[in-house]
Design a protein around this motif. Structure first.
Motif, PDB file in Angstrom:
ATOM      1  N   VAL A  98      -6.815  43.613  42.844  1.00 51.37           N
ATOM      2  CA  VAL A  98      -6.597  42.485  41.936  1.00 51.37           C
ATOM      3  C   VAL A  98      -7.901  42.140  41.222  1.00 51.37           C
ATOM      4  N   ALA A  99      -9.010  42.169  41.934  1.00 48.96           N
ATOM      5  CA  ALA A  99     -10.310  41.844  41.323  1.00 48.96           C
ATOM      6  C   ALA A  99     -10.627  42.821  40.189  1.00 48.96           C
ATOM      7  N   ALA A 100     -10.381  44.113  40.419  1.00 41.71           N
ATOM      8  CA  ALA A 100     -10.647  45.107  39.376  1.00 41.71           C
ATOM      9  C   ALA A 100      -9.721  44.908  38.188  1.00 41.71           C
ATOM     10  N   TYR A 101      -8.464  44.589  38.457  1.00 44.32           N
ATOM     11  CA  TYR A 101      -7.497  44.352  37.382  1.00 44.32           C
ATOM     12  C   TYR A 101      -7.922  43.152  36.539  1.00 44.32           C
ATOM     13  N   GLU A 102      -8.306  42.051  37.212  1.00 41.56           N
ATOM     14  CA  GLU A 102      -8.721  40.848  36.487  1.00 41.56           C
ATOM     15  C   GLU A 102      -9.976  41.118  35.668  1.00 41.56           C
ATOM     16  N   HIS A 103     -10.923  41.851  36.240  1.00 41.01           N
ATOM     17  CA  HIS A 103     -12.160  42.168  35.524  1.00 41.01           C
ATOM     18  C   HIS A 103     -11.858  42.989  34.262  1.00 41.01           C
ATOM     19  N   ALA A 104     -11.007  43.990  34.399  1.00 41.83           N
ATOM     20  CA  ALA A 104     -10.647  44.824  33.253  1.00 41.83           C
ATOM     21  C   ALA A 104      -9.919  44.008  32.186  1.00 41.83           C
ATOM     22  N   ALA A 105      -9.036  43.097  32.616  1.00 45.29           N
ATOM     23  CA  ALA A 105      -8.305  42.254  31.661  1.00 45.29           C
ATOM     24  C   ALA A 105      -9.268  41.335  30.911  1.00 45.29           C
ATOM     25  N   GLU A 106     -10.252  40.769  31.620  1.00 42.35           N
ATOM     26  CA  GLU A 106     -11.242  39.907  30.970  1.00 42.35           C
ATOM     27  C   GLU A 106     -12.084  40.697  29.973  1.00 42.35           C
ATOM     28  N   GLU A 107     -12.460  41.920  30.336  1.00 43.51           N
ATOM     29  CA  GLU A 107     -13.230  42.763  29.409  1.00 43.51           C
ATOM     30  C   GLU A 107     -12.431  43.065  28.151  1.00 43.51           C
ATOM     31  N   ARG A 108     -11.144  43.409  28.316  1.00 41.93           N
ATOM     32  CA  ARG A 108     -10.299  43.696  27.144  1.00 41.93           C
ATOM     33  C   ARG A 108     -10.180  42.465  26.255  1.00 41.93           C
ATOM     34  N   GLU A 109      -9.972  41.295  26.853  1.00 40.99           N
ATOM     35  CA  GLU A 109      -9.843  40.066  26.078  1.00 40.99           C
ATOM     36  C   GLU A 109     -11.132  39.767  25.317  1.00 40.99           C
ATOM     37  N   PHE A 110     -12.275  39.946  25.965  1.00 36.15           N
ATOM     38  CA  PHE A 110     -13.560  39.720  25.313  1.00 36.15           C
ATOM     39  C   PHE A 110     -13.748  40.675  24.138  1.00 36.15           C
ATOM     40  N   MET A 111     -13.441  41.960  24.354  1.00 36.44           N
ATOM     41  CA  MET A 111     -13.623  42.942  23.285  1.00 36.44           C
ATOM     42  C   MET A 111     -12.686  42.661  22.108  1.00 36.44           C
ATOM     43  N   ARG A 112     -11.469  42.203  22.391  1.00 36.94           N
ATOM     44  CA  ARG A 112     -10.563  41.833  21.290  1.00 36.94           C
ATOM     45  C   ARG A 112     -11.138  40.669  20.492  1.00 36.94           C
ATOM     46  N   ALA A 113     -11.739  39.704  21.177  1.00 43.43           N
ATOM     47  CA  ALA A 113     -12.338  38.560  20.486  1.00 43.43           C
ATOM     48  C   ALA A 113     -13.521  39.006  19.628  1.00 43.43           C
ATOM     49  N   VAL A 114     -14.321  39.929  20.133  1.00 44.81           N
ATOM     50  CA  VAL A 114     -15.453  40.451  19.355  1.00 44.81           C
ATOM     51  C   VAL A 114     -14.950  41.160  18.110  1.00 44.81           C
ATOM     52  N   VAL A 115     -13.937  42.001  18.259  1.00 43.85           N
ATOM     53  CA  VAL A 115     -13.378  42.723  17.108  1.00 43.85           C
ATOM     54  C   VAL A 115     -12.804  41.737  16.094  1.00 43.85           C
ATOM     55  N   ALA A 116     -12.104  40.705  16.564  1.00 42.91           N
ATOM     56  CA  ALA A 116     -11.549  39.696  15.654  1.00 42.91           C
ATOM     57  C   ALA A 116     -12.672  38.957  14.928  1.00 42.91           C
ATOM     58  N   GLY A 117     -13.751  38.652  15.637  1.00 48.70           N
ATOM     59  CA  GLY A 117     -14.888  37.981  15.014  1.00 48.70           C
ATOM     60  C   GLY A 117     -15.550  38.835  13.954  1.00 48.70           C
ATOM     61  N   LEU A 118     -15.707  40.112  14.248  1.00 51.45           N
ATOM     62  CA  LEU A 118     -16.295  41.017  13.259  1.00 51.45           C
ATOM     63  C   LEU A 118     -15.397  41.160  12.032  1.00 51.45           C
ATOM     64  N   ALA A 119     -14.090  41.192  12.255  1.00 45.55           N
ATOM     65  CA  ALA A 119     -13.153  41.269  11.128  1.00 45.55           C
ATOM     66  C   ALA A 119     -13.248  40.003  10.275  1.00 45.55           C
ATOM     67  N   ASP A 120     -13.391  38.846  10.930  1.00 46.07           N
ATOM     68  CA  ASP A 120     -13.554  37.590  10.185  1.00 46.07           C
ATOM     69  C   ASP A 120     -14.816  37.629   9.330  1.00 46.07           C
ATOM     70  N   LEU A 121     -15.901  38.136   9.896  1.00 45.46           N
ATOM     71  CA  LEU A 121     -17.151  38.234   9.130  1.00 45.46           C
ATOM     72  C   LEU A 121     -16.988  39.141   7.915  1.00 45.46           C
ATOM     73  N   GLU A 122     -16.360  40.289   8.122  1.00 47.50           N
ATOM     74  CA  GLU A 122     -16.169  41.229   7.013  1.00 47.50           C
ATOM     75  C   GLU A 122     -15.278  40.644   5.927  1.00 47.50           C
ATOM     76  N   ALA A 123     -14.334  39.784   6.312  1.00 48.96           N
ATOM     77  CA  ALA A 123     -13.416  39.190   5.344  1.00 48.96           C
ATOM     78  C   ALA A 123     -13.988  37.917   4.722  1.00 48.96           C
ATOM     79  N   GLY A 124     -15.196  37.557   5.141  1.00 46.01           N
ATOM     80  CA  GLY A 124     -15.827  36.362   4.571  1.00 46.01           C
ATOM     81  C   GLY A 124     -15.347  35.060   5.184  1.00 46.01           C
ATOM     82  N   ARG A 125     -14.669  35.141   6.311  1.00 48.45           N
ATOM     83  CA  ARG A 125     -14.197  33.932   6.986  1.00 48.45           C
ATOM     84  C   ARG A 125     -15.259  33.491   7.994  1.00 48.45           C
ATOM     85  N   GLU A 126     -16.231  32.752   7.491  1.00 49.03           N
ATOM     86  CA  GLU A 126     -17.306  32.280   8.352  1.00 49.03           C
ATOM     87  C   GLU A 126     -17.647  30.844   7.988  1.00 49.03           C
TER      88      GLU A 126
END
Length: 89
Positions: A48-76
């Motif tokens: 369960v600990a490994a599953y939760e850690h992997a899920a948190e990493e995926r969620e963080f990386m999705r947020a980073v990608v969304a943030g970078l997309a916002d920057l590229e689109a001028g949404r800052e």
């Protein structure tokens, strides 16, 4: 987290016979276990600990990608705008 095929591939029959050993191995090795049936992979078991850690990493990386997309689109916004919106001096 790399699967070691010599250690981490377990037939379903072994899981049925001694589930505690298989679960303990996954938790202690900090690696997932590949469960097989008739030589084919059918499921992955991980702690369960490994599953939760992997899920948190995926969620963080999705947020980073969304943030970078916002920057590229001028949404800052500036820091001053954020502070104003939040009512912070």
């Amino acid at each position: 987290m790399t699967v070691r095929f010599s250690e981490d591939v377990v037939p379903l029959s072994d899981l049925k016979i001694n589930p505690g050993r298989v679960i303990r191995h996954s938790a202690e090795a900090h690696r997932p276990v590949l469960l097989t049936s008739r030589g084919r992979g059918v499921a992955v078991l991980q702690s369960v600990a490994a599953y939760e850690h992997a899920a948190e990493e995926r969620e963080f990386m999705r947020a980073v990608v969304a943030g970078l997309a916002d920057l590229e689109a001028g949404r800052e916004v500036t820091l001053a705008e954020v502070k104003s919106d939040l009512g912070i001096d």
